[in-house]
Design a protein around this motif. Structure first.
Motif, PDB file in Angstrom:
ATOM      1  N   VAL A 165     157.790  39.806  84.164  1.00 47.43           N
ATOM      2  CA  VAL A 165     158.526  40.651  85.175  1.00 47.43           C
ATOM      3  C   VAL A 165     158.607  41.688  84.794  1.00 47.43           C
ATOM      4  N   GLY A 166     159.619  42.828  86.191  1.00 49.98           N
ATOM      5  CA  GLY A 166     159.103  44.047  85.882  1.00 49.98           C
ATOM      6  C   GLY A 166     160.264  45.039  85.922  1.00 49.98           C
ATOM      7  N   SER A 167     159.774  46.616  85.985  1.00 51.26           N
ATOM      8  CA  SER A 167     160.502  47.446  85.876  1.00 51.26           C
ATOM      9  C   SER A 167     160.319  48.451  86.635  1.00 51.26           C
ATOM     10  N   ASP A 168     161.081  49.254  87.558  1.00 50.17           N
ATOM     11  CA  ASP A 168     160.800  50.376  87.482  1.00 50.17           C
ATOM     12  C   ASP A 168     162.338  51.217  88.215  1.00 50.17           C
ATOM     13  N   ARG A 169     162.020  52.536  87.829  1.00 52.11           N
ATOM     14  CA  ARG A 169     163.100  53.147  88.397  1.00 52.11           C
ATOM     15  C   ARG A 169     163.590  53.701  89.506  1.00 52.11           C
ATOM     16  N   ASP A 170     162.924  53.168  90.320  1.00 49.85           N
ATOM     17  CA  ASP A 170     162.944  53.677  92.367  1.00 49.85           C
ATOM     18  C   ASP A 170     163.465  51.732  92.916  1.00 49.85           C
ATOM     19  N   ALA A 171     164.706  51.668  92.868  1.00 48.56           N
ATOM     20  CA  ALA A 171     165.416  50.491  93.336  1.00 48.56           C
ATOM     21  C   ALA A 171     164.498  50.055  94.384  1.00 48.56           C
ATOM     22  N   ALA A 172     164.097  50.768  95.478  1.00 52.46           N
ATOM     23  CA  ALA A 172     163.132  50.376  96.889  1.00 52.46           C
ATOM     24  C   ALA A 172     161.694  49.344  96.269  1.00 52.46           C
ATOM     25  N   THR A 173     161.559  50.577  95.438  1.00 57.62           N
ATOM     26  CA  THR A 173     159.899  49.715  94.595  1.00 57.62           C
ATOM     27  C   THR A 173     160.738  48.199  93.839  1.00 57.62           C
ATOM     28  N   VAL A 174     161.618  47.888  93.486  1.00 62.33           N
ATOM     29  CA  VAL A 174     162.183  46.980  92.624  1.00 62.33           C
ATOM     30  C   VAL A 174     162.055  45.872  93.607  1.00 62.33           C
ATOM     31  N   ARG A 175     162.851  46.312  95.068  1.00 68.44           N
ATOM     32  CA  ARG A 175     163.010  45.447  96.267  1.00 68.44           C
ATOM     33  C   ARG A 175     161.968  44.787  96.528  1.00 68.44           C
ATOM     34  N   LYS A 176     160.737  45.257  96.606  1.00 69.80           N
ATOM     35  CA  LYS A 176     159.563  45.150  97.332  1.00 69.80           C
ATOM     36  C   LYS A 176     159.073  43.537  96.089  1.00 69.80           C
ATOM     37  N   ALA A 177     159.148  44.398  94.646  1.00 70.69           N
ATOM     38  CA  ALA A 177     158.492  43.885  94.429  1.00 70.69           C
ATOM     39  C   ALA A 177     159.079  42.672  93.933  1.00 70.69           C
ATOM     40  N   LEU A 178     160.348  42.372  93.699  1.00 68.46           N
ATOM     41  CA  LEU A 178     161.451  40.654  94.463  1.00 68.46           C
ATOM     42  C   LEU A 178     160.308  39.769  95.591  1.00 68.46           C
ATOM     43  N   ASP A 179     160.620  41.075  96.423  1.00 67.48           N
ATOM     44  CA  ASP A 179     160.838  40.538  97.791  1.00 67.48           C
ATOM     45  C   ASP A 179     158.870  39.446  97.882  1.00 67.48           C
ATOM     46  N   ARG A 180     158.461  39.736  97.633  1.00 68.98           N
ATOM     47  CA  ARG A 180     156.825  39.373  97.846  1.00 68.98           C
ATOM     48  C   ARG A 180     156.436  38.903  96.143  1.00 68.98           C
ATOM     49  N   SER A 181     156.869  38.789  96.005  1.00 70.28           N
ATOM     50  CA  SER A 181     157.171  37.901  94.794  1.00 70.28           C
ATOM     51  C   SER A 181     155.965  37.947  93.621  1.00 70.28           C
TER      52      SER A 181
END
Length: 272
Positions: free
Chosen positions: A30-46
């Motif tokens: 699992v991951g955490s990042d303060r940048d919402a766009a980075t969070v979305r990319k991490a989830l979208d790219r699995s």
């Protein structure tokens, strides 16, 4: 392998998450990042199974890896607080002395870590699961869980105290960046740079490669390893002065220094 939380999903954090998932598809990352766009990319790219802009995701993990920029580490440690009680915590920062002090002040028993690898590009878009393969990975203590994590992604753990680490990497890594920056700034400051740049080829490309690195990353390195960096720059300046004296005197022994340097480089390359 227990569940792993990666705090900071930039180049190094996302690369680690990808490498862990490839090496051990049975584990939860699992991951955490303060940048919402980075969070979305991490989830979208699995890249991770779950992610958020806060630190709550660390609650489900047994191992927490802090992979934020150096100058953000202190604040992250303070914010983690009781969230990591009973968990193994490590980091990926390029310097260790200040980081270990910040962890201690936050009440965190940190297994300091530094993978000796990377890329000129920064951010999640540059993530590469293969960058750890064959790389040394410095640890400040031989924690079994962190050692297993490091070995699982193909890196080689090397236990070393924080002070020794910072002194050694100032020479073999951090000073190299400053030399590359100095080289680029010197050449680009010439009045004939526009013409000279048209002739720049492999020599310039090799020497300037590190100067293309993330400025904010190296700013953090410079601030947290300043004393060792200045000592190393003084030593390099002395050696450059020696080379200049030989050159100025048209001393034929200059080639001996070239031969010595080549020999050192060849011996190192054989052992890599």
């Amino acid at each position: 392998m227990p569940a792993v939380a990666v705090v900071g999903l930039g180049l190094m954090g996302s690369s680690l998450a990808l490498a862990l998932k490839q090496a051990r598809p049975d584990i939860v990352v699992v991951g955490s990042d303060r940048d919402a766009a980075t969070v979305r990319k991490a989830l979208d790219r699995s890249i991770v199974e779950a992610a958020s802009a806060d630190l709550d995701v660390v609650a489900i993990a047994d191992i927490v890896v802090v992979a934020v920029p150096i100058l953000a580490v202190k604040q992250v440690f303070s914010s983690l607080g009781g969230l990591v009680a009973g968990k193994v915590v490590t980091d990926m920062a390029s310097t260790k002395g200040s980081v270990m002090e910040w962890a201690s002040a936050a009440g965190i028993e940190l297994v300091g870590g530094h993978p000796m690898c990377g890329k000129e590009q920064a951010g999640i878009d540059a993530a590469d699961a293969s960058i750890f393969e064959g790389a040394p990975w410095v640890l400040t203590s031989a924690d079994p869980a962190v050692t297993e994590l490091v070995e699982s992604v193909g890196a080689h753990p090397l236990v070393m105290d924080a002070e020794t680490h910072d002194r050694l990497v100032a020479g073999v890594s951090h000073a190299a960046f400053l030399l590359s920056v100095g080289y680029v700034l010197t050449l680009s400051g010439r009045s004939d740079w526009a013409e000279a740049s048209k002739l720049a080829a492999s020599g310039f490309r090799d020497m300037s490669r590190l100067a293309a690195g993330d400025p904010s990353l190296y700013a953090g390195i410079a601030r947290t390893n300043r004393v060792h960096l200045m000592e190393q720059l003084d030593a390099i300046t002395a050696t450059l002065g020696r080379l200049r004296r030989h050159l100025d005197a048209d001393d034929p022994r200059l080639v001996e220094l070239f031969e010595e340097a080549r020999s050192v480089r060849e011996r190192w390359a054989k052992n890599v």
